[in-house]
Design a protein around this motif. Sequence first.
Motif, PDB file in Angstrom:
ATOM      1  N   CYS A 254       0.726  -1.192  -0.110  1.00  0.00           N
ATOM      2  CA  CYS A 254       0.183   0.071   0.016  1.00  0.00           C
ATOM      3  C   CYS A 254       0.751   1.323  -0.115  1.00  0.00           C
ATOM      4  O   CYS A 254       0.388   2.338  -0.094  1.00  0.00           O
ATOM      5  N   GLU A 255       2.101   1.218   0.183  1.00  0.00           N
ATOM      6  CA  GLU A 255       2.926   2.279   0.266  1.00  0.00           C
ATOM      7  C   GLU A 255       3.524   2.575  -1.241  1.00  0.00           C
ATOM      8  O   GLU A 255       3.714   1.859  -2.038  1.00  0.00           O
ATOM      9  N   VAL A 256       3.772   4.007  -1.375  1.00  0.00           N
ATOM     10  CA  VAL A 256       4.472   4.417  -2.373  1.00  0.00           C
ATOM     11  C   VAL A 256       6.077   4.676  -1.900  1.00  0.00           C
ATOM     12  O   VAL A 256       6.288   5.388  -1.155  1.00  0.00           O
ATOM     13  N   ILE A 257       6.995   4.151  -3.020  1.00  0.00           N
ATOM     14  CA  ILE A 257       8.231   4.307  -2.833  1.00  0.00           C
ATOM     15  C   ILE A 257       8.462   5.572  -3.625  1.00  0.00           C
ATOM     16  O   ILE A 257       8.772   5.770  -4.968  1.00  0.00           O
ATOM     17  N   SER A 258       8.727   6.660  -2.884  1.00  0.00           N
ATOM     18  CA  SER A 258       8.844   8.042  -3.244  1.00  0.00           C
ATOM     19  C   SER A 258      10.283   8.069  -4.270  1.00  0.00           C
ATOM     20  O   SER A 258      11.140   7.715  -3.635  1.00  0.00           O
ATOM     21  N   ARG A 259      10.317   9.029  -4.881  1.00  0.00           N
ATOM     22  CA  ARG A 259      11.550   9.628  -5.804  1.00  0.00           C
ATOM     23  C   ARG A 259      12.417  10.287  -4.791  1.00  0.00           C
ATOM     24  O   ARG A 259      13.693   9.928  -4.589  1.00  0.00           O
ATOM     25  N   ARG A 260      11.983  10.882  -3.532  1.00  0.00           N
ATOM     26  CA  ARG A 260      12.828  11.619  -2.580  1.00  0.00           C
ATOM     27  C   ARG A 260      13.358  10.276  -1.878  1.00  0.00           C
ATOM     28  O   ARG A 260      14.643  10.209  -1.292  1.00  0.00           O
ATOM     29  N   LEU A 261      12.734   9.389  -1.365  1.00  0.00           N
ATOM     30  CA  LEU A 261      13.159   8.094  -0.519  1.00  0.00           C
ATOM     31  C   LEU A 261      14.423   7.357  -1.244  1.00  0.00           C
ATOM     32  O   LEU A 261      15.526   7.258  -0.822  1.00  0.00           O
ATOM     33  N   ILE A 262      14.070   7.338  -2.643  1.00  0.00           N
ATOM     34  CA  ILE A 262      14.936   6.486  -3.587  1.00  0.00           C
ATOM     35  C   ILE A 262      16.386   7.555  -3.531  1.00  0.00           C
ATOM     36  O   ILE A 262      17.482   6.845  -3.522  1.00  0.00           O
ATOM     37  N   GLU A 263      16.191   8.834  -3.614  1.00  0.00           N
ATOM     38  CA  GLU A 263      17.186   9.749  -3.660  1.00  0.00           C
ATOM     39  C   GLU A 263      18.076   9.580  -2.451  1.00  0.00           C
ATOM     40  O   GLU A 263      19.170   9.695  -2.441  1.00  0.00           O
ATOM     41  N   VAL A 264      17.557   9.722  -1.311  1.00  0.00           N
ATOM     42  CA  VAL A 264      18.126   9.618   0.147  1.00  0.00           C
ATOM     43  C   VAL A 264      18.853   8.417   0.116  1.00  0.00           C
ATOM     44  O   VAL A 264      20.032   8.482   0.586  1.00  0.00           O
ATOM     45  N   VAL A 265      18.347   7.327  -0.076  1.00  0.00           N
ATOM     46  CA  VAL A 265      18.827   5.889   0.172  1.00  0.00           C
ATOM     47  C   VAL A 265      20.165   5.733  -0.841  1.00  0.00           C
ATOM     48  O   VAL A 265      21.067   5.385  -0.545  1.00  0.00           O
ATOM     49  N   ARG A 266      19.969   6.254  -2.181  1.00  0.00           N
ATOM     50  CA  ARG A 266      21.199   6.232  -2.938  1.00  0.00           C
ATOM     51  C   ARG A 266      22.165   7.350  -2.587  1.00  0.00           C
ATOM     52  O   ARG A 266      23.374   7.020  -2.365  1.00  0.00           O
ATOM     53  N   ASN A 267      21.848   8.425  -2.195  1.00  0.00           N
ATOM     54  CA  ASN A 267      22.954   9.403  -1.704  1.00  0.00           C
ATOM     55  C   ASN A 267      23.471   8.799  -0.501  1.00  0.00           C
ATOM     56  O   ASN A 267      24.832   9.218  -0.089  1.00  0.00           O
ATOM     57  N   SER A 268      22.814   8.104   0.346  1.00  0.00           N
ATOM     58  CA  SER A 268      23.595   7.644   1.582  1.00  0.00           C
ATOM     59  C   SER A 268      24.779   6.974   1.475  1.00  0.00           C
ATOM     60  O   SER A 268      25.801   7.064   2.309  1.00  0.00           O
ATOM     61  N   GLY A 269      24.980   6.181   0.228  1.00  0.00           N
ATOM     62  CA  GLY A 269      26.107   5.313   0.148  1.00  0.00           C
ATOM     63  C   GLY A 269      26.146   4.177   0.774  1.00  0.00           C
ATOM     64  O   GLY A 269      27.217   3.403   0.910  1.00  0.00           O
ATOM     65  N   ILE A 270      25.097   3.823   1.653  1.00  0.00           N
ATOM     66  CA  ILE A 270      25.078   2.691   2.535  1.00  0.00           C
ATOM     67  C   ILE A 270      24.442   1.542   1.730  1.00  0.00           C
ATOM     68  O   ILE A 270      23.283   1.527   1.450  1.00  0.00           O
ATOM     69  N   PRO A 271      25.096   0.330   1.757  1.00  0.00           N
ATOM     70  CA  PRO A 271      24.457  -1.037   1.147  1.00  0.00           C
ATOM     71  C   PRO A 271      22.989  -1.076   1.702  1.00  0.00           C
ATOM     72  O   PRO A 271      22.805  -1.160   2.944  1.00  0.00           O
ATOM     73  N   THR A 272      22.078  -1.377   0.799  1.00  0.00           N
ATOM     74  CA  THR A 272      20.652  -1.289   1.055  1.00  0.00           C
ATOM     75  C   THR A 272      19.961  -2.515   0.379  1.00  0.00           C
ATOM     76  O   THR A 272      20.116  -2.787  -0.771  1.00  0.00           O
ATOM     77  N   VAL A 273      18.977  -3.157   1.002  1.00  0.00           N
ATOM     78  CA  VAL A 273      18.274  -4.166   0.479  1.00  0.00           C
ATOM     79  C   VAL A 273      16.676  -3.747   0.876  1.00  0.00           C
ATOM     80  O   VAL A 273      16.308  -3.259   2.047  1.00  0.00           O
ATOM     81  N   PHE A 274      15.861  -3.667  -0.138  1.00  0.00           N
ATOM     82  CA  PHE A 274      14.610  -3.538   0.074  1.00  0.00           C
ATOM     83  C   PHE A 274      13.572  -4.969   0.261  1.00  0.00           C
ATOM     84  O   PHE A 274      13.900  -5.871  -0.739  1.00  0.00           O
TER      85      PHE A 274
END
Length: 341
Positions: free
Chosen positions: A137-157
């Motif tokens: 039911c959630e929207v994966i916003s562009r801002r969330l993607i940008e923040v995750v990408r710019n964090s430089g921290i390995p991430t799994v969704f």
Amino acid sequence: MSRGGTTLNRERMVRMEDIAREVGVSVSTVSRVLNETASISETTCARVRAAASRLGYVKIPLSQTSMERCDTAGIIIPDLISNYYMGILNSLTERFREKGLGTLFATSRFDPDEAISAVHRMMRRNVRCKVIVIDDCEVISRRLIEVVRNSGIPTVFITAAYIPEMDFDCLHMDEERGCSMAVEHLIHRGYTRIGCICEPLTLNRRDLFYKVMKRFNMPVYPELVSFGQERAERGGYLRMKELLSGRRLPDAVVACYDQMAIGALHAIQEAGLRIPQDIAVIGFDGIPASEFVYGGLTTISCPYDDMAGITVRILLRRMDGLTGQPQQVAVKPLLVVRATT
């Protein structure tokens, strides 16, 4: 702002999307070049680095001492009410512990802005990696993607379904396969009037129920599908009461998750009906309590340990600097047959 005749021009920080726009490539390509996390052609690398230098992009690295003192993985889940999310959290915590990592968790409350805030808090705590669980039911916003990408921290969704455009390592349980297993099991047991109960956060599973019933050439009676705002056991109880008040009763019900199924079982028993002789019930997720209610609830079980194990292995590889294209992993659920069918 002007002070003593001097103009102070405070410009915003250059972001990866500015570089991507300048070069004409995707933001993910820029991220991979600047973070050296994937094999990109030398020509593209040179163009990206030149643009980053020209625009004044500054990468803010974590200090070496911070990295040394942080042996923590971050986990973001939607809420603490759902036993499904708690199952994922517990399994991830155990797998990270086995690898010598502690865990820091936060809830997004199904809000993209809350998820972004949680990512920022984890960046300040210098977590080594993070897992973000997203509900359908959630929207994966562009801002969330940008923040995750710019964090430089390995991430799994961890998501509720396959997302083709997702440019990160991603894991999901094959819910369509699970719904198909549930309906097929009930058909083989001889049930023909199959109903469904759901709530706002499980509309994807309701839609899969419709899809699977059509695939098996089974009729869907509108009066046997009950939807309401209440969640968990209370929601299941009230939705089942609605079905029982109709002229056409179901002979089997698919509950969109186990907590709703438990509430439905209580309503059926309260009405003096037998389970499964009069009405069968099947749940979803395989929570621990499902084994101990009404002689055991039949359920489509989520393989929590498998999901956690795969997630942690992917993150360990990323933390070790191993590169490659993002992975999309589908995990098969399990049908656990018990007394309620």
